[in-house]
Design a protein around this motif. Structure first.
Motif, mmCIF file in Angstrom:
data_model
loop_
_atom_site.group_PDB
_atom_site.id
_atom_site.type_symbol
_atom_site.label_atom_id
_atom_site.label_comp_id
_atom_site.label_asym_id
_atom_site.label_seq_id
_atom_site.Cartn_x
_atom_site.Cartn_y
_atom_site.Cartn_z
ATOM 1 N N VAL A 85 0.863 -1.285 0.127
ATOM 2 C CA VAL A 85 0.098 -0.282 -0.069
ATOM 3 C C VAL A 85 0.890 1.162 0.037
ATOM 4 O O VAL A 85 0.651 2.075 -0.602
ATOM 5 C CB VAL A 85 -0.975 0.053 1.279
ATOM 6 C CG1 VAL A 85 -1.505 1.344 1.358
ATOM 7 C CG2 VAL A 85 -1.821 -1.033 1.262
ATOM 8 N N ALA A 86 1.941 1.369 0.644
ATOM 9 C CA ALA A 86 2.774 2.513 0.760
ATOM 10 C C ALA A 86 3.605 2.615 -0.524
ATOM 11 O O ALA A 86 3.600 3.823 -0.712
ATOM 12 C CB ALA A 86 3.897 2.232 2.134
ATOM 13 N N ALA A 87 4.173 1.423 -1.038
ATOM 14 C CA ALA A 87 4.783 1.415 -2.218
ATOM 15 C C ALA A 87 3.598 2.036 -3.461
ATOM 16 O O ALA A 87 4.191 3.032 -4.176
ATOM 17 C CB ALA A 87 5.188 0.435 -2.435
ATOM 18 N N ALA A 88 2.735 1.541 -3.415
ATOM 19 C CA ALA A 88 1.541 2.040 -4.457
ATOM 20 C C ALA A 88 1.107 3.497 -4.114
ATOM 21 O O ALA A 88 1.210 4.360 -5.264
ATOM 22 C CB ALA A 88 0.352 1.193 -4.038
ATOM 23 N N VAL A 89 0.975 4.005 -3.148
ATOM 24 C CA VAL A 89 0.742 5.421 -2.729
ATOM 25 C C VAL A 89 1.892 6.237 -3.300
ATOM 26 O O VAL A 89 1.710 7.450 -3.959
ATOM 27 C CB VAL A 89 0.447 5.719 -1.250
ATOM 28 C CG1 VAL A 89 0.358 7.154 -0.829
ATOM 29 C CG2 VAL A 89 -0.812 5.052 -0.897
ATOM 30 N N ALA A 90 3.167 6.035 -2.996
ATOM 31 C CA ALA A 90 4.164 6.508 -3.428
ATOM 32 C C ALA A 90 4.401 6.721 -4.840
ATOM 33 O O ALA A 90 4.823 7.805 -5.363
ATOM 34 C CB ALA A 90 5.477 5.893 -2.928
ATOM 35 N N ALA A 91 3.744 5.405 -5.652
ATOM 36 C CA ALA A 91 4.229 5.528 -6.888
ATOM 37 C C ALA A 91 3.023 6.364 -7.670
ATOM 38 O O ALA A 91 3.324 6.942 -8.580
ATOM 39 C CB ALA A 91 3.691 4.078 -7.540
ATOM 40 N N VAL A 92 1.853 6.502 -6.836
ATOM 41 C CA VAL A 92 0.821 7.382 -7.500
ATOM 42 C C VAL A 92 1.157 8.937 -7.354
ATOM 43 O O VAL A 92 1.215 9.641 -8.435
ATOM 44 C CB VAL A 92 -0.469 7.244 -6.876
ATOM 45 C CG1 VAL A 92 -1.476 8.298 -7.088
ATOM 46 C CG2 VAL A 92 -1.181 6.245 -7.205
ATOM 47 N N LEU A 93 1.938 9.386 -6.511
ATOM 48 C CA LEU A 93 2.196 10.677 -6.219
ATOM 49 C C LEU A 93 3.446 10.890 -6.899
ATOM 50 O O LEU A 93 3.597 12.121 -7.519
ATOM 51 C CB LEU A 93 2.720 10.694 -4.565
ATOM 52 C CG LEU A 93 1.550 10.671 -3.415
ATOM 53 C CD1 LEU A 93 2.051 10.664 -2.132
ATOM 54 C CD2 LEU A 93 0.489 11.645 -3.800
ATOM 55 N N LEU A 94 4.345 10.151 -7.283
ATOM 56 C CA LEU A 94 5.446 10.137 -8.202
ATOM 57 C C LEU A 94 5.056 10.085 -9.434
ATOM 58 O O LEU A 94 5.757 10.876 -10.416
ATOM 59 C CB LEU A 94 6.690 9.323 -7.613
ATOM 60 C CG LEU A 94 7.242 9.485 -6.232
ATOM 61 C CD1 LEU A 94 8.183 8.236 -5.856
ATOM 62 C CD2 LEU A 94 8.024 10.931 -6.185
ATOM 63 N N GLY A 95 4.349 9.137 -9.709
ATOM 64 C CA GLY A 95 3.991 8.844 -11.257
ATOM 65 C C GLY A 95 3.264 9.964 -12.065
ATOM 66 O O GLY A 95 3.568 9.932 -13.067
ATOM 67 N N ALA A 96 2.224 10.446 -10.917
ATOM 68 C CA ALA A 96 1.605 11.502 -11.829
ATOM 69 C C ALA A 96 2.445 12.504 -12.459
ATOM 70 O O ALA A 96 2.161 12.945 -13.825
ATOM 71 C CB ALA A 96 0.628 12.257 -10.696
ATOM 72 N N PRO A 97 3.387 13.153 -11.921
ATOM 73 C CA PRO A 97 4.360 14.179 -12.721
ATOM 74 C C PRO A 97 5.399 13.377 -13.741
ATOM 75 O O PRO A 97 5.810 13.815 -14.612
ATOM 76 C CB PRO A 97 5.002 14.821 -11.699
ATOM 77 C CG PRO A 97 5.068 14.190 -10.449
ATOM 78 C CD PRO A 97 3.867 13.122 -10.426
#
Length: 317
Positions: A85-97
């Motif tokens: 879950v933590a890795a996925a949340v980080a991916a969403v926050l980083l992946g968007a830009p």
């Protein structure tokens, strides 16, 4: 792979853990975890056409997300659930830009993310700093504290889940959309494919796989430090995916097996009497370089597709 081959491989790998000595059992566990991360890399590169040189970042995020709560008394199984879950949340926050970038720009950006993360972890006292996070408890499932063989079966289940998810994604409508976008982003967008949304989804999925593997890794070793997740580790995952075969389900497992076993063999040779101290690391770099060159020149699609084509060409093989 047909069902008989999959069944045979599953049976052999399930029978191995109790038979392996402790040193080889550790290699087996780390191989399975590396293959799990590589499944995500293969999805990202082989189907979405995006290159990431920072996959070890999500491996580290999952490891720390699982270990930190456990160190402070949270049940270890809950810590493990927090890892993807933590890795996925980080991916969403980083992946968007980041996913607005393409090609080598994206690769360098993900590499920069890992360098920043390692720097932050080294300075964070709450994460153990450069010394590392010590005293991570053993993973406990339904009151049973796992030992080495238990971790081998846990890692096996994690890899099996990653492969099953990857296969379902590839065979689904979003999977076909991803392949279309990797072939021609313009044509896919003109056909109504939400390219950005699909790429963010697969980026998040690949991060979650790495995070889950990282959680098992944290409980297995019982110690974490920034040095556990070097930049070379991200490159290693990419090499595994390329050598095994991008855009295939079996490729990550084949690539991880070849790379891990070769590196283990060369590390053993590098520590023989008379060898210089730097021999193991130099030999490891040599493996990555030679295998990449060989694959690019002679096996551009990777080992798994090459083996499949050989079986097709030779019915008696």
């Amino acid at each position: 792979m047909n069902r008989w081959t999959i069944g045979a491989v599953a049976a052999v790998t399930l029978a191995l853990p109790p038979l392996l000595p402790e040193r080889h059992l550790a290699t087996f566990v780390l191989l399975l975890l590396a293959a799990t991360v590589t499944v995500g890399v293969s999805l990202l590169m082989g189907y979405a056409g995006q290159v990431s040189l920072g996959q070890a970042s999500f491996y580290a995020i999952g490891a720390y997300a699982a270990a930190l709560p456990a160190v402070h008394g949270v049940p270890t199984l809950l810590g493990l659930a927090l890892a993807p879950v933590a890795a996925a949340v980080a991916a969403v926050l980083l992946g968007a830009p980041l996913l607005r970038l393409r090609g080598h720009h994206l690769a360098f950006a993900t590499l920069a993310v890992q360098l920043i993360l390692l720097s932050l972890l080294a300075q964070a006292d709450w994460a153990g700093g450069a010394i590392g996070l010590q005293g991570v408890p053993r993973l406990t499932i339904v009151g049973v504290e796992l030992r080495d063989v238990g971790y081998a079966y846990t890692a096996w289940l994690v890899l099996a889940a990653a492969l099953l998810i990857a296969r379902n994604v590839v065979d689904s409508r979003p999977g076909r959309a991803l392949r279309a976008a990797a072939t021609s982003e313009t044509a896919a967008a003109a056909s109504g494919v939400a390219v950005g949304r699909h790429r963010l989804a697969v980026f998040t999925l690949s991060a979650a796989m790495a995070g889950l593997a990282g959680g098992v890794y944290a409980f297995y070793l019982g110690y974490l430090s920034p040095g556990s997740f070097p930049v070379l580790l991200s490159i290693e995952f990419v090499v595994m995916a390329v050598v095994g075969g991008l855009g295939t389900i079996a490729g990550p497992v084949v690539g991880a097996t070849v790379i891990v076993l070769l590196v283990q063999l060369l590390n053993t040779l590098g520590t023989l009497p008379g060898m210089p101290d730097y021999a193991p690391s130099v030999l490891s770099y040599a493996v990555y370089a030679v295998l990449l060159i060989v694959c690019v020149l002679y096996l551009p699609r990777g080992l798994a597709p090459a083996l499949r084509l050989r079986r097709t060409a030779d019915p008696n093989a």
